[in-house]
Structure formats: C-alpha cells, structure tokens
Write a protein that holds these residues in place. Structure first.
Motif, PDB file in Angstrom:
ATOM      1  N   PRO A 145      -6.983  32.270 -28.908  1.00  0.00           N
ATOM      2  CA  PRO A 145      -7.472  33.277 -29.847  1.00  0.00           C
ATOM      3  C   PRO A 145      -7.956  32.553 -31.112  1.00  0.00           C
ATOM      4  CG  PRO A 145      -5.173  33.669 -29.171  1.00  0.00           C
ATOM      5  CD  PRO A 145      -5.523  32.265 -28.807  1.00  0.00           C
ATOM      6  N   VAL A 146      -9.237  32.702 -31.426  1.00  0.00           N
ATOM      7  CA  VAL A 146      -9.800  32.004 -32.589  1.00  0.00           C
ATOM      8  C   VAL A 146     -10.556  33.002 -33.461  1.00  0.00           C
ATOM      9  CG1 VAL A 146      -9.998  29.768 -31.414  1.00  0.00           C
ATOM     10  CG2 VAL A 146     -11.881  31.406 -31.282  1.00  0.00           C
ATOM     11  N   PRO A 147     -10.707  32.667 -34.760  1.00  0.00           N
ATOM     12  CA  PRO A 147     -11.418  33.593 -35.649  1.00  0.00           C
ATOM     13  C   PRO A 147     -12.899  33.678 -35.288  1.00  0.00           C
ATOM     14  CG  PRO A 147     -10.747  31.609 -36.838  1.00  0.00           C
ATOM     15  CD  PRO A 147     -10.221  31.475 -35.458  1.00  0.00           C
ATOM     16  N   ASP A 148     -13.486  34.829 -35.554  1.00  0.00           N
ATOM     17  CA  ASP A 148     -14.911  35.028 -35.323  1.00  0.00           C
ATOM     18  C   ASP A 148     -15.375  36.065 -36.348  1.00  0.00           C
ATOM     19  OD1 ASP A 148     -17.311  34.558 -34.019  1.00  0.00           O
ATOM     20  OD2 ASP A 148     -17.041  36.223 -32.633  1.00  0.00           O
ATOM     21  N   ALA A 149     -16.677  36.233 -36.459  1.00  0.00           N
ATOM     22  CA  ALA A 149     -17.222  37.105 -37.505  1.00  0.00           C
ATOM     23  C   ALA A 149     -16.622  38.512 -37.464  1.00  0.00           C
ATOM     24  CB  ALA A 149     -18.736  37.153 -37.375  1.00  0.00           C
ATOM     25  N   GLY A 150     -16.536  39.118 -36.297  1.00  0.00           N
ATOM     26  CA  GLY A 150     -16.063  40.498 -36.212  1.00  0.00           C
ATOM     27  C   GLY A 150     -14.583  40.631 -35.918  1.00  0.00           C
ATOM     28  N   GLY A 151     -13.783  39.606 -36.189  1.00  0.00           N
ATOM     29  CA  GLY A 151     -12.360  39.621 -35.823  1.00  0.00           C
ATOM     30  C   GLY A 151     -12.131  38.544 -34.797  1.00  0.00           C
ATOM     31  N   PRO A 152     -10.864  38.363 -34.364  1.00  0.00           N
ATOM     32  CA  PRO A 152     -10.578  37.265 -33.433  1.00  0.00           C
ATOM     33  C   PRO A 152     -11.321  37.422 -32.106  1.00  0.00           C
ATOM     34  CG  PRO A 152      -8.560  38.275 -34.253  1.00  0.00           C
ATOM     35  CD  PRO A 152      -9.686  39.145 -34.697  1.00  0.00           C
ATOM     36  N   LYS A 153     -11.570  36.314 -31.443  1.00  0.00           N
ATOM     37  CA  LYS A 153     -12.107  36.353 -30.084  1.00  0.00           C
ATOM     38  C   LYS A 153     -11.305  35.375 -29.240  1.00  0.00           C
ATOM     39  CE  LYS A 153     -15.592  32.749 -30.687  1.00  0.00           C
ATOM     40  NZ  LYS A 153     -16.969  32.302 -30.484  1.00  0.00           N
ATOM     41  N   LEU A 154     -11.449  35.488 -27.922  1.00  0.00           N
ATOM     42  CA  LEU A 154     -10.758  34.582 -27.013  1.00  0.00           C
ATOM     43  C   LEU A 154     -11.762  33.582 -26.450  1.00  0.00           C
ATOM     44  CD1 LEU A 154      -8.590  37.158 -25.001  1.00  0.00           C
ATOM     45  CD2 LEU A 154      -7.878  35.750 -26.944  1.00  0.00           C
ATOM     46  N   VAL A 155     -11.340  32.327 -26.376  1.00  0.00           N
ATOM     47  CA  VAL A 155     -12.177  31.296 -25.768  1.00  0.00           C
ATOM     48  C   VAL A 155     -11.339  30.566 -24.724  1.00  0.00           C
ATOM     49  CG1 VAL A 155     -13.525  29.203 -26.149  1.00  0.00           C
ATOM     50  CG2 VAL A 155     -13.488  30.981 -27.904  1.00  0.00           C
ATOM     51  N   ALA A 156     -11.789  30.615 -23.472  1.00  0.00           N
ATOM     52  CA  ALA A 156     -11.041  29.976 -22.392  1.00  0.00           C
ATOM     53  C   ALA A 156     -11.070  28.458 -22.548  1.00  0.00           C
ATOM     54  CB  ALA A 156     -11.628  30.388 -21.049  1.00  0.00           C
ATOM     55  N   HIS A 157      -9.913  27.805 -22.363  1.00  0.00           N
ATOM     56  CA  HIS A 157      -9.850  26.342 -22.418  1.00  0.00           C
ATOM     57  C   HIS A 157     -10.748  25.747 -21.333  1.00  0.00           C
ATOM     58  CE1 HIS A 157      -5.772  25.958 -24.674  1.00  0.00           C
ATOM     59  NE2 HIS A 157      -6.430  27.031 -25.050  1.00  0.00           N
ATOM     60  N   VAL A 158     -10.725  26.377 -20.158  1.00  0.00           N
ATOM     61  CA  VAL A 158     -11.573  25.918 -19.056  1.00  0.00           C
ATOM     62  C   VAL A 158     -12.619  26.996 -18.800  1.00  0.00           C
ATOM     63  CG1 VAL A 158     -11.658  25.284 -16.611  1.00  0.00           C
ATOM     64  CG2 VAL A 158      -9.675  24.629 -17.998  1.00  0.00           C
ATOM     65  N   GLY A 159     -13.881  26.626 -18.819  1.00  0.00           N
ATOM     66  CA  GLY A 159     -14.938  27.597 -18.568  1.00  0.00           C
ATOM     67  C   GLY A 159     -15.568  28.143 -19.843  1.00  0.00           C
ATOM     68  N   GLY A 160     -14.760  28.203 -20.920  1.00  0.00           N
ATOM     69  CA  GLY A 160     -15.298  28.585 -22.223  1.00  0.00           C
ATOM     70  C   GLY A 160     -15.574  30.062 -22.416  1.00  0.00           C
ATOM     71  N   GLY A 161     -15.445  30.866 -21.368  1.00  0.00           N
ATOM     72  CA  GLY A 161     -15.757  32.296 -21.489  1.00  0.00           C
ATOM     73  C   GLY A 161     -14.686  33.063 -22.242  1.00  0.00           C
ATOM     74  N   PRO A 162     -14.952  34.358 -22.490  1.00  0.00           N
ATOM     75  CA  PRO A 162     -13.991  35.173 -23.241  1.00  0.00           C
ATOM     76  C   PRO A 162     -13.068  36.000 -22.345  1.00  0.00           C
ATOM     77  CG  PRO A 162     -16.102  36.291 -23.115  1.00  0.00           C
ATOM     78  CD  PRO A 162     -16.230  35.045 -22.282  1.00  0.00           C
ATOM     79  N   LYS A 163     -13.280  35.954 -21.017  1.00  0.00           N
ATOM     80  CA  LYS A 163     -12.542  36.853 -20.118  1.00  0.00           C
ATOM     81  C   LYS A 163     -11.245  36.231 -19.613  1.00  0.00           C
ATOM     82  CE  LYS A 163     -14.234  40.918 -18.496  1.00  0.00           C
ATOM     83  NZ  LYS A 163     -14.111  41.914 -19.554  1.00  0.00           N
ATOM     84  N   PRO A 164     -10.101  36.884 -19.893  1.00  0.00           N
ATOM     85  CA  PRO A 164      -8.844  36.412 -19.309  1.00  0.00           C
ATOM     86  C   PRO A 164      -8.856  36.659 -17.805  1.00  0.00           C
ATOM     87  CG  PRO A 164      -8.484  38.001 -21.084  1.00  0.00           C
ATOM     88  CD  PRO A 164      -9.932  38.057 -20.734  1.00  0.00           C
ATOM     89  N   MET A 165      -8.421  35.673 -17.028  1.00  0.00           N
ATOM     90  CA  MET A 165      -8.385  35.825 -15.580  1.00  0.00           C
ATOM     91  C   MET A 165      -6.948  35.755 -15.092  1.00  0.00           C
ATOM     92  SD  MET A 165     -11.549  36.192 -14.807  1.00  0.00           S
ATOM     93  CE  MET A 165     -11.578  35.965 -13.040  1.00  0.00           C
ATOM     94  N   ALA A 166      -6.535  36.769 -14.347  1.00  0.00           N
ATOM     95  CA  ALA A 166      -5.214  36.726 -13.732  1.00  0.00           C
ATOM     96  C   ALA A 166      -5.334  35.943 -12.432  1.00  0.00           C
ATOM     97  CB  ALA A 166      -4.718  38.136 -13.474  1.00  0.00           C
TER      98      ALA A 166
END
Ligand SMILES: [Zn+2]
Length: 382
Positions: A145-166
């Motif tokens: 979870p990192v800061p971003d202009a509109g509030g926090p966003k998620l950045v995947a360690h692998v793949g870099g996307g914002p979507k959590p994967m179960a």
C-alpha cells in the motif's frame, strides 16, 4: 472529534477478522499503522488501517471486505498510539478479531500460505521464497500500500499491478481447516473453550468453530500462535458455506452459513448473525423487503432458503437474469438453493454462493473512513 474517531474505529472493527472464510488479505498491523506517508500525520495511527482496507475494497470491487491482522503484542502498549486506539486494539485482541503474538515472525506469511490469501506489506520477502515460493512466483500475492494522488493504492511486488490475487489454500491449510482445535490456555480468544478440568474434552468449543483461525504449525504440530501451546483436536470442523449479498450488481457483504445456526436476512432482522440490508436499499426496496425476509439454513451440505416475508421472493436458477426463468418463492415456501442459484428479495437484491456471484456494477464502496475527520485524510503534497 473524539466521538467521530470512535465511530471510524467502530467501522474499522467490522473489517478485521480471523475467519478463514471471510478474510480477504493478511497484514501486519504494526507495519500498517506506521505508513506515515499515507496522510503525513502522527508517527502511528490506527486510521491508516482503515485507509488500507478501503484501498483493498476498491481494488477487489467489493464492499465490506475484511482483513486478517497479525498484531505484535507490543502494539497494545505502543505510546505512539492514542490511549483510545490502544484500548480499541486490546478489545479486538480480547474478542479474537485480530491475532496478537509475542513474536509474529513469519506468521503473516504462514496465514497467507495456509489460506491462499494475498499479503498487504511493503516488506520484501525474497529471502522466504524457499518456504513460500508464491511471494516471488505469483503476481499479485504480495502488494504494497503506497501513497497516490487520490489516496493510497496497491502495487504488487511481482507484476506491478493493483489487483490482489488469491491463491489456493495450501494442502496443509486444507487439512488444518478440516478440524476444529482447542487451546489449553483458559479463555484463549482464538481457540477458546479450553479451561482444562476433567470434562475439558467434552466441553463445547466456544465462539464460532467454523470460523476458527488456522493453527500455526510448529515442527509439524498444530500450535496456538498466541500461547505457543499444542492444540488438541476437537473433532471435524462444522460444514459451512460462504454466501454473499449482491445489490445493484455490487457485492455488499459476505457471510458464513453453518449447520449450527440459520441466518435471517432482511431489511432489519434480529438475532445472532442476522444480515441487515436496510442501509443499502432505496425507498421502494425498503418498502417491499420485510424486516426478516428469508431464512437460510445449511442442512447436510444443502443451502435451504425459506421465505418468511409478507411479499415473497424469487429464485433465479443458475443465476439467470432472464425474467421468464425467475421462479416465484411465495411466503412460507422453501427451496434448495443449488450451485449458482440466487434468491432475489426484490429486483436487484440477490443472495447466493459467494464464488458464484460476480460483482458486475461500477463500484461505489462504502468507506470505513466515511466519518473520518478531514485531518486524518490529509494527503501529503506531491
Ligand atoms: Zn491459545
């Protein structure tokens, strides 16, 4: 303002749980509360947990998403938190909503491994890839979870996307979660009902055995993560089914149905575990839907829905939205809810198995931070 903060913390309280069927991500509370760059505020703040939970809900496009929080014991007396925040965390600990540990170690990753959940953390776990290969092999399993202009966003360690994967539950996780466990420590909030004594083995496991957290595995032995004690096997875990409420195409909440207790769903039903829909309904839906509208039961693995309303419901076989296929369910009628069937209380107000109910609507989440004072939401300057 104090009052408003209390309301936010109450809202966050509804989003922390150790129930393996409901938690959607694992995090370390001691880490999250110190993400000072999320709001530029105090060194530690419990409100940041709310910000991270909101971000997770946004990314999963689902409302009321709970997280599994691992909490270092030192946090209960952390002077960087307000006395009110410390009191709240202690209450969560006492109620078993979070897992308090003397030494969290790898527990966060162990829970994620056993349950197949994503991890929310900025820590690099590369050194643990031997034990938990998915931290570097599966995109979206660990997100920062990192800061971003509109509030926090998620950045995947692998793949870099914002979507959590179960992922899938590990085979060990599946085995551990097939049983219920009992801690010998009296009053254990996670594996309660111990207490010892001559009839300890006969004592019913307290709390919700279907919702017990996964034991920690130490040298192959199921262990209470809180007390370090060997857990005794208290028999098979009761069957359960995870259901979800979808309103206007959006999943509003999930809940667990067990064989032990029926669940009432309606505008404002009463009773343990009842699912209240009122807050999400428009005026017309509110007029149509009874206080208690349907009763759900799990019997021999089958979900049975009974209409207990004034106006009746409908079944949408296999989730079909074709009007001609909708089967009316009159007041007092019962029906087995098969596979992807949904029961519809009012047009667009549907309940079915969570895995069979996709969230299709554009997402307007209910923030746990809705009551937050503006100060807490102050964002750092870019
Ligand atoms: Zn214990």
């Amino acid at each position: 303002m104090r009052f408003e903060i209390s309301k936010v913390l109450d809202a966050i309280e509804g989003r922390v749980c150790t129930d393996p069927s409901l938690a959607r991500a694992v995090l370390d509370l001691a880490e999250v509360i110190r993400y000072q760059d999320l709001d530029g505020g105090r060194p530690a703040s419990l409100l940041r947990l709310g910000m991270v939970i909101d971000t997770l809900a946004r990314q999963l496009e689902e409302d009321s998403v709970p997280v599994y929080a691992v909490v270092h014991r030192a946090l209960l007396s952390d002077a960087d938190l307000t006395s009110n925040e410390r009191m709240v965390v202690r209450r969560w600990a006492d109620d078993g909503l979070v897992e308090v540990l003397d030494n969290p170690g790898d527990r966060m990753l162990e829970v994620a491994d056993l349950l197949g959940l994503p991890v929310l953390s900025r820590v690099r776990f590369d050194g643990l890839r031997g034990r938990f290969p998915w931290v570097v092999e599966q995109p979206g399993r660990v997100l920062a979870p990192v800061p971003d202009a509109g509030g926090p966003k998620l950045v995947a360690h692998v793949g870099g996307g914002p979507k959590p994967m179960a992922g899938d539950r590990s085979s060990t996780g599946v085995k551990l979660l097939a049983r219920q466990w009992r801690c010998p420590e009296p009053g254990c909030a996670l594996f309660g009902g111990g207490g010892g004594g001559a009839f300890a083995d006969l004592a019913r496991v307290e709390g919700a055995p279907a919702g017990q957290p996964p034991p920690s595995l130490r040298n192959g032995v199921p262990t209470c993560p809180r007390h370090g004690a060997r857990l005794s096997d208290a028999g098979p875990r009761p069957r359960s089914e995870v259901l979800a409420v979808r309103i206007g195409g959006l999943i509003r909440r999930r809940f667990v149905l067990t064989e032990e207790q029926p669940v009432l769903v309606g505008r404002a039903p009463e009773g343990t575990g009842a699912v209240m829909l009122g807050q999400w309904l428009n005026d017309e839906a509110r007029r149509w839907i009874s206080r208690s509208h349907i009763r759900l039961e799990l019997r021999v693995g089958e979900v049975i829905v009974t209409d207990v309303s004034t106006n009746g419901s409908g079944i949408r076989p296999n989730g079909s939205l074709v009007e001609s296929e909708r089967v009316p369910l009159a007041p007092k009628q019962s029906r087995v809810l098969a596979g992807a069937d949904m029961v519809e209380l009012y047009p667009g107000v549907q309940i079915g198995r969570a895995e069979a109910l996709p969230s299709g609507a554009s997402f307007t989440p209910t923030s746990v931070m809705a009551e937050a004072p503006t100060m807490a939401m102050r964002l750092p300057r870019p």
